[in-house]
Design an enzyme around this catalytic site. Structure first.
Site: not given
Ligand code: GLN
Length: 331
Positions: A70, A73, A195, A247, A265
């Site tokens: 992530s 992103k 992705y 998050y 992660v």
């Protein structure tokens, strides 16, 4: 690549001290929901800092490659902004923190948009926005973008990609829900593969620090001099990192640590002190929210020690720069 221009800087000792201190922390567990991530070494631990003018400091396993996950992103969000402009991107993805887990299957009821580009739903929507002739072209543009931030060619780890693709049913569900609402184009399989490829790109924590330093430096990679993103979009990327990057810990992070950051992660965290430096930390054991346990601790201690919270009066990391360049004020 040159290690450091100022080998005696006390900052190197500070990083070594932090590394020794937090290497003993045994909390957290490596991610297993993507089978390939379960093979990560829980003891792997690196910290890197790169200043906005290109000095670099590394300690520990700073050259061990892992999948970016992530942490990709915000950078893809930046590419979407360049490809489509702010308003078109915001029509497809919001900028509100969710307080929910990164893989929550939830869209904004009023607009059908995913809440923000840092949760999986919003990230898949921004990946969908990457322009290109076809999948291969979009993939090349994605890797070229990451390569500009990192300052070298970036590769995707096939094992991680295949592992994500084989088990990514939740992301598939999210993508199909968005297709149902017309939030993404009708090329779901291609966009999901893109992705998964994006998440499987290999970096080390020095790369993360350079990526952070590039954002800290207004979008220009301080090691190569190459522009990675248009200057006008840098603050968009950084604001989303500050409000949504960690998050459901993002509010607490903004309160206590106060620097734009993004976790993944794979165990990576990138943090950005605008105008000053980028920080990269690698340590695979994660807390229950999916953030690197040691990564959070290192960023917290650096922020507290050097007064890095960006809302602190007199911020801009003077204490940090003093330690990096002891004589910089002519003292
Ligand atoms: N590839 C991961 C996923 O889609 C990325 C999640 C993360 O790093 N938080 O689940």
């Amino acid at each position: 690549m040159s290690k450091m221009k100022s080998a005696a800087a006390p900052f190197r000792a500070t990083l070594q001290e932090l590394h020794r201190k937090y290497a003993t922390v045994a909390d957290g567990r490596v991610a297993t929901y993507i089978p390939e991530l379960a093979t990560a070494d829980p003891a792997g631990f690196g910290i890197s800092v790169v200043t906005a003018d290109g000095l670099r400091f590394d300690v520990g396993d700073a050259e061990r490659l892992f999948s970016i996950q992530s942490v990709s992103k915000p950078f893809v969000f930046g590419l979407a902004l360049e490809d489509h402009g702010r308003e078109r991107v915001l029509a497809k993805v919001g900028v509100e923190p969710t307080g929910e887990a990164f893989n929550a299957i939830v869209l904004d009821e009023a607009t059908n948009r995913p809440f923000n580009p840092m949760v999986n739903a919003g990230a898949i929507a921004t990946t969908d926005l990457i322009r290109g002739e076809d999948h291969a072209d979009r993939f090349k543009r994605l890797l070229a973008m990451l390569g500009r931030y990192v300052g070298r060619e970036v590769f995707v780890d096939s094992a991680t990609f295949l592992s994500e693709r084989a088990t990514g049913h939740r992301n598939r569900a999210i993508a199909h829900l968005m297709l149902n609402f017309g939030m993404i184009e009708d090329r779901v399989d291609e966009t999901l593969e893109l992705y998964f490829q994006q998440c499987s790109a290999l970096v080390d924590c020095r790369d993360l620090a350079v990526m952070g330093a590039t954002l800290a430096n207004g979008g220009v990679n301080p090691l190569t001099g190459e522009r990675a993103i248009e200057a006008r979009y840098v603050k968009d990327v950084l604001s989303i990192m500050l409000s949504c990057g960690i998050y459901d810990f993002a509010g607490e992070w903004a309160f206590r640590i106060g620097i734009p950051a993004k976790s993944g992660v794979g165990g990576g965290i990138v943090a950005v002190i605008p105008g000053v430096a980028g920080i990269g930390v690698y340590s695979p054991p994660l807390d229950e929210r999916g953030n690197s346990v040691r990564g959070v601790l290192v960023c917290k201690e650096l922020s507290e020690r050097f007064g890095l919270h960006i809302l602190e009066a007199g911020h801009a990391g003077p204490a940090l720069l003093d330690e990096i360049r002891p004589g910089r004020r002519g003292g």
